[in-house]
Each structure stands twice: as structure tokens, then as C-alpha cells.
Design an enzyme around this catalytic site. Structure first.
Site, PDB file in Angstrom:
ATOM      1  N   ARG A  97       4.988  -6.489   0.202  1.00 56.70           N
ATOM      2  CA  ARG A  97       3.874  -7.437   0.159  1.00 56.70           C
ATOM      3  C   ARG A  97       4.329  -8.773  -0.423  1.00 56.70           C
ATOM      4  O   ARG A  97       3.663  -9.787  -0.245  1.00 56.70           O
ATOM      5  CB  ARG A  97       2.737  -6.864  -0.687  1.00 56.70           C
ATOM      6  CG  ARG A  97       2.107  -5.599  -0.136  1.00 56.70           C
ATOM      7  CD  ARG A  97       1.138  -4.990  -1.136  1.00 56.70           C
ATOM      8  NE  ARG A  97       1.825  -4.664  -2.384  1.00 56.70           N
ATOM      9  CZ  ARG A  97       1.211  -4.493  -3.552  1.00 56.70           C
ATOM     10  NH1 ARG A  97      -0.109  -4.631  -3.624  1.00 56.70           N
ATOM     11  NH2 ARG A  97       1.902  -4.187  -4.630  1.00 56.70           N
ATOM     12  N   TYR A 143       3.712  -4.371   5.464  1.00 52.86           N
ATOM     13  CA  TYR A 143       4.065  -3.081   6.031  1.00 52.86           C
ATOM     14  C   TYR A 143       3.723  -3.007   7.516  1.00 52.86           C
ATOM     15  O   TYR A 143       4.482  -2.444   8.310  1.00 52.86           O
ATOM     16  CB  TYR A 143       3.358  -1.950   5.280  1.00 52.86           C
ATOM     17  CG  TYR A 143       3.489  -2.037   3.779  1.00 52.86           C
ATOM     18  CD1 TYR A 143       4.700  -2.383   3.175  1.00 52.86           C
ATOM     19  CD2 TYR A 143       2.397  -1.791   2.940  1.00 52.86           C
ATOM     20  CE1 TYR A 143       4.816  -2.470   1.802  1.00 52.86           C
ATOM     21  CE2 TYR A 143       2.501  -1.859   1.567  1.00 52.86           C
ATOM     22  CZ  TYR A 143       3.712  -2.214   0.998  1.00 52.86           C
ATOM     23  OH  TYR A 143       3.822  -2.299  -0.352  1.00 52.86           O
ATOM     24  N   ARG A 189       1.551   5.513 -12.215  1.00 51.64           N
ATOM     25  CA  ARG A 189       1.222   6.937 -12.350  1.00 51.64           C
ATOM     26  C   ARG A 189       0.097   7.180 -13.344  1.00 51.64           C
ATOM     27  O   ARG A 189      -0.395   8.298 -13.465  1.00 51.64           O
ATOM     28  CB  ARG A 189       2.481   7.716 -12.717  1.00 51.64           C
ATOM     29  CG  ARG A 189       3.418   7.868 -11.523  1.00 51.64           C
ATOM     30  CD  ARG A 189       4.783   8.366 -11.907  1.00 51.64           C
ATOM     31  NE  ARG A 189       5.575   7.300 -12.520  1.00 51.64           N
ATOM     32  CZ  ARG A 189       6.882   7.398 -12.775  1.00 51.64           C
ATOM     33  NH1 ARG A 189       7.516   8.523 -12.476  1.00 51.64           N
ATOM     34  NH2 ARG A 189       7.541   6.396 -13.327  1.00 51.64           N
ATOM     35  N   ASP A 232       2.482  13.943  -9.629  1.00 49.66           N
ATOM     36  CA  ASP A 232       3.783  13.312  -9.856  1.00 49.66           C
ATOM     37  C   ASP A 232       4.842  14.303 -10.311  1.00 49.66           C
ATOM     38  O   ASP A 232       5.919  14.380  -9.723  1.00 49.66           O
ATOM     39  CB  ASP A 232       3.648  12.193 -10.879  1.00 49.66           C
ATOM     40  CG  ASP A 232       4.910  11.356 -10.954  1.00 49.66           C
ATOM     41  OD1 ASP A 232       5.645  11.475 -11.945  1.00 49.66           O
ATOM     42  OD2 ASP A 232       5.192  10.608 -10.000  1.00 49.66           O
ATOM     43  N   LEU A 258       5.656   4.348  -1.163  1.00 53.07           N
ATOM     44  CA  LEU A 258       4.498   3.683  -1.762  1.00 53.07           C
ATOM     45  C   LEU A 258       3.761   4.611  -2.729  1.00 53.07           C
ATOM     46  O   LEU A 258       4.010   5.812  -2.762  1.00 53.07           O
ATOM     47  CB  LEU A 258       3.547   3.229  -0.651  1.00 53.07           C
ATOM     48  CG  LEU A 258       4.143   2.309   0.411  1.00 53.07           C
ATOM     49  CD1 LEU A 258       3.147   2.076   1.536  1.00 53.07           C
ATOM     50  CD2 LEU A 258       4.583   0.987  -0.201  1.00 53.07           C
ATOM     51  N   HIS A 314       0.126   6.904   1.040  1.00 58.23           N
ATOM     52  CA  HIS A 314       1.011   7.651   1.929  1.00 58.23           C
ATOM     53  C   HIS A 314       0.344   7.990   3.250  1.00 58.23           C
ATOM     54  O   HIS A 314       0.947   7.826   4.321  1.00 58.23           O
ATOM     55  CB  HIS A 314       1.475   8.948   1.252  1.00 58.23           C
ATOM     56  CG  HIS A 314       2.391   8.730   0.098  1.00 58.23           C
ATOM     57  ND1 HIS A 314       2.855   9.770  -0.686  1.00 58.23           N
ATOM     58  CD2 HIS A 314       2.931   7.604  -0.418  1.00 58.23           C
ATOM     59  CE1 HIS A 314       3.649   9.281  -1.632  1.00 58.23           C
ATOM     60  NE2 HIS A 314       3.697   7.973  -1.496  1.00 58.23           N
ATOM     61  N   LYS A 334       6.760  12.395  -2.023  1.00 60.09           N
ATOM     62  CA  LYS A 334       5.801  13.448  -2.356  1.00 60.09           C
ATOM     63  C   LYS A 334       4.779  12.910  -3.356  1.00 60.09           C
ATOM     64  O   LYS A 334       5.086  11.994  -4.110  1.00 60.09           O
ATOM     65  CB  LYS A 334       6.534  14.683  -2.907  1.00 60.09           C
ATOM     66  CG  LYS A 334       7.552  14.396  -4.030  1.00 60.09           C
ATOM     67  CD  LYS A 334       6.887  14.196  -5.372  1.00 60.09           C
ATOM     68  CE  LYS A 334       7.847  13.693  -6.401  1.00 60.09           C
ATOM     69  NZ  LYS A 334       7.151  13.129  -7.573  1.00 60.09           N
TER      70      LYS A 334
END
Length: 309
Positions: free
Chosen positions: A19, A39, A146, A158, A55, A60, A78
């Protein structure tokens, strides 16, 4: 991941999107590729065969779907999505388009865990009774994504994915959630620690623990009727780490040392090989993992403290 892509002879880094145009240029200069602003603009390029999506978790699904709809193979961080329904939809979309969609769970590609599986299969522990795994990390900077629920943050998605996937890896897809607890640290808007108890129809239990405001731990242990196996530095070992399997039987401990192994390179090579061969990966563990993550959240939301007196 970018150094691993650059080192893989079957992959050419063609472009990097951000971005922020300045960030895109900075990374592109380092890896000798084109910078792309946005993107969506990346997916308009006609010479891109595959996309890596690192990302925040909440993005996702959107960008994995967009990439698949433009005919690109996808390696996504993941968890693949934040709910089982979307995970199933994307896996089905990739399958119908004959595209490789791989969730970037790297430790399952490490030869350490193949060696542990072989030991268990050969009866090193006797009949398997239980599995225990933990992955915890120290506190993150306050502004880390997170800690942001709007970006799909939280300890379960996470770090909890690692011990949960390990349980699936060793015990199989028939695992079910027996109970779970998620705990939110002071001043946090997401869970920062948690634990879950799972079990198989055959009576093998699995206990997983995870957190992101803890002393570091990355380990698992398998107990059987005749012995046990312990593994430390299980989930994110550096490429030069010497893996050690502890085999405990009859009051004695044997240390089995393996050669160092680069699980990042192994994951990248597995993705590239699947794309080149046109072989769709087995994604059943990815879907079952998504289902169990949802089950853990539901179980934790129903949990009430047990009061004694």
C-alpha cells in the site's frame, strides 16, 4: 520468506506489492523485482503465476480468493482464514480451478517430525496414550497487529495454530475438542493465552498450551504405554539448529540427533514443486485445523469458572 523464494531455483520473484509505494520500491530493489502500488494492481500483471500472501489474518480470505479468481496459485500465511466456512470455500475454489492453495505451516515440512512419526509407528513408545504441546512467545510491542482484533489478532490464531496442528499431525483428523479456555491479558482486546484439551475416539488425549506474553517455549511430548518422546525447539527452529529427539524408555534416555534442516526452504520447495507438477496438495489438515480453531473458540466462550467452597 523472500530470501527463501530468491534461493529457490524454481521460483523467480517478479514483483512485490504494498500500500506504500516507498516500501514496495525498497523491497523490490533488494530482490531485483518490480514494485507495485496496491494488491489489486499486482493481480493485473500478466506474468505472475503464483502469489504469496503475508497480510494480517483478516485479509487472507479476500486476497486469496482474488488471486485464485485470476488463475494464480497461492501460498498464504496461517491461518488461511479466520473461520471454517471461508476456509472450505477457498479450498473448494482452488480445487475446481486446479490451482495450488497451500497454507504456510512450515514445521510440518521439517524432517524432525517425520523421524518422530517413524519412531511412534515402529513402537518406540508402545501404545500411544497422550500428546502435549506448547508454543509461547514473549510480549510483543503494543502496536503489533497481533493485538488488534480487527486484523484477526489473538494468541489462538497466531501461536495456538502450532500446537494444534502438531496434535493433528500426530493423532489424525478424528481429534475433537473436549474443552478450552482463552484468557485476555490486562489492557488487551484479544486473548493473549489459552489452552485446550482434545481427544480421539480411541481415547488418546491431547493438551495444547499457547500464549504471546510468556517465556518462550516451543515443544511437544508423546507418551505411550512403554515410553515417551520429547522434542524442544519444535516449531520455529533456525536452519542451523541441530534437532534432538529425546527417547525415554525403561528409565533411560536416548538422544537422537539429526542433521540441521531448513524448514522455510523445504516449504517453498514443496509449494514450487506442486505448482510445477500440477499436483494439488492434500488440504484436509488445513480444513480440519480451521474447524478445530472454531470449536476451541466456541468451547472457550461457553466456559465458566468452577467455584468451590
Amino acid at each position: 520468506m523472500l530470501p527463501a523464494f530468491a534461493a529457490c531455483p524454481d521460483i523467480e520473484i517478479a514483483a512485490v506489492a504494498s500500500r506504500d509505494p516507498a516500501k514496495a520500491r525498497q523491497v523490490a530493489e533488494r530482490f531485483g523485482c518490480r514494485p507495485v502500488h496496491g494488491y489489486g494492481e499486482l493481480l493485473e500483471l500478466d506474468d505472475i503465476q503464483a502469489v504469496y500472501i503475508p497480510l494480517p489474518a483478516v485479509l487472507h480470505a479476500q486476497w486469496t480468493e482474488a488471486a485464485l479468481n485470476t488463475g494464480r496459485h497461492v501460498l498464504a500465511e496461517k491461518p488461511l482464514t479466520t473461520d471454517r466456512r471461508r476456509t472450505g470455500e477457498l479450498l473448494e475454489l482452488a480445487d475446481t480451478r486446479d490451482l495450488v492453495l497451500m497454507e504456510n505451516v512450515m514445521f510440518v515440512h521439517h524432517h524432525l517430525h517425520r523421524a518422530v512419526r517413524s519412531l511412534v509407528a515402529d513402537g518406540a513408545t508402545g501404545e500411544l496414550r497422550s500428546f502435549q504441546a506448547a508454543f509461547t512467545i514473549p510480549p510483543l510491542p503494543d502496536g503489533d497487529i497481533r493485538y488488534d482484533p480487527e486484523l484477526g489478532g489473538g494468541a489462538l490464531a497466531d501461536v495456538g495454530v502450532y500446537p494444534l496442528r502438531a496434535a493433528l499431525h500426530f493423532l489424525g483428523p478424528e481429534l475433537d475438542v473436549v474443552g478450552a479456555r482463552l484468557t485476555r491479558g490486562a489492557g488487551r482486546r484479544v486473548e493473549t493465552s489459552g489452552a485446550a484439551l482434545l481427544g480421539t475416539p480411541g481415547g488418546v488425549t491431547a493438551q495444547i498450551t499457547f500464549g504471546m506474553e510468556h517465556a518462550y517455549r516451543s515443544s511437544y511430548e508423546l507418551w505411550g504405554s512403554e515410553g515417551s518422546i520429547t522434542v524442544d525447539r519444535a516449531f520455529t527452529p533456525p536452519a542451523d539448529h541441530v534437532p534432538v529427539i529425546g527417547l525415554h524408555r525403561g528409565g533411560k534416555t536416548q538422544e537422537i540427533r539429526l542433521e540441521p534442516y531448513d524448514q522455510v526452504a523445504a516449504t517453498v520447495e514443496a509449494f514450487a514443486a506442486a505448482v510445477r507438477a500440477g499436483t494439488l496438495p492434500d488440504t484436509r489438515a488445513t480444513l480440519r485445523q480451521a474447524e478445530l480453531l472454531d470449536d476451541i473458540r466456541r468451547s472457550a466462550s461457553r466456559a465458566e469458572p468452577v467455584r468451590t467452597g
